[in-house]
Design an enzyme around this catalytic site. Structure first.
Site: not given
Ligand code: GUN
Length: 293
Positions: A120, A97, A53
């Site tokens: 998110d 995350q 990211k």
């Molecule tokens: N863990 C797996 N996929 C995601 C996501 O799209 N966002 C976040 N914050 N954690 C994740």
């Protein structure tokens, strides 16, 4: 069989975002969009997702910050971090995350995020608005899947869509998006989960099959209708002596055999994972433009 090429489409969208950042932010003497990630502990997959990211932010000219905390961080400490990010005017949007270490109250953390900064789209306010078709942040993986179908002009209207897996992050939201009265919606959706009996008899009816159950190689060719569209959300690290990294990435679908039978399929890697990252950037752009209120 044609590939639903997440690399190709995510590169196109990144180029579009980069030019928007140049013209509408830097070109107008505004700060570039600034998004942040909170990373707790040292889970290898989470580290690698957050690094991906961060790189994507660099590629499009966003500012990014990572807030790292050790695995033993308490829920209370993390709530303080969220409070800080919620009011920091420099930060347009942020994510925490997942998964968090088991002792942290995950839902409490998610509910503390300001819905206007929740890029998110996991806050109940955003998920509720999504259900109602109101402007909101849509979770990145489901948004990435819809965008991929859209860019390949794959019709969903009137189609039988089968979703395997009912997670809050992927299965449940994608089942809602596909059934909504909207473009790349209007499908008849069946959501399968661990209590579903005879999954294969249901997947064989699918015109579009979305696989997000977290079981490597679960979907085999006999479970797929001829000419179906298959979207594989699984990401598994398999130890391998043949790669420099020491592992190989595989999905929830037996790509080698299923790809011979379907009309479109996402590769793993190079499919949905890259679309998730680019969808987060799209949500970040929305947050910087204050499009959600
Ligand atoms: N863990 C797996 N996929 C995601 C996501 O799209 N966002 C976040 N914050 N954690 C994740």
């Amino acid at each position: 069989m044609k590939l639903l090429d997440g690399k190709l489409i995510s590169d196109q969208i990144k180029a579009e975002i980069a030019s928007e950042v140049k013209e509408n932010f830097l070109g107008k003497n505004l700060n570039a969009p600034h998004i942040a990630a909170v990373l707790v502990g040292d889970d290898a997959s989470s580290q690698s997702y957050v690094a991906g990211k961060e790189k994507a932010c660099r590629d499009v000219g966003f500012i990014s910050s990572i807030y790292r905390y050790p695995a033993h961080t308490s829920t209370e400490k993390l709530l303080e971090v969220i409070d800080f990010l919620n009011i920091d005017p420099e930060i347009d949007g942020f994510i925490v995350q997942l998964p968090l270490p088991a002792h942290i109250h995950e839902q409490k953390i998610i509910e503390r995020i300001d819905p206007l900064k929740d890029i998110d789209g996991f806050h109940p306010m955003n998920l509720g608005k999504m259900m109602l078709g109101l402007p909101c942040y849509i979770p990145a993986t489901p948004l990435g899947i819809i965008t991929l179908l859209d860019r390949y002009n794959i019709e969903t209207e009137g189609k039988n869509c089968v979703v395997l897996g009912r997670s809050h992050i992927v299965g449940t939201p994608i089942s809602i998006l596909l059934s909504r009265k909207s473009k790349r919606g209007n499908a008849t959706v069946t959501l399968c989960h661990s209590y579903t009996s005879d999954i294969a008899s249901i997947t064989r009816q699918a015109d579009i099959l979305i696989v997000a159950m977290g079981k490597q190689g679960f979907v085999t060719a006999d479970m797929v209708k001829k000419n179906a569209v298959v979207v594989d959300v699984g990401i598994h690290r398999i130890p391998s002596e043949e790669t420099k990294s020491g592992f190989r990435i595989k999905g929830d679908v037996d790509f080698e055999n299923v790809s011979k039978k379907c009309s479109f399929i996402t590769p793993v890697p190079g499919g949905v994972g890259l679309m998730t990252v680019v969808s987060l950037l799209q949500n970040g752009l929305k947050s910087a433009k204050k499009e959600i209120s």
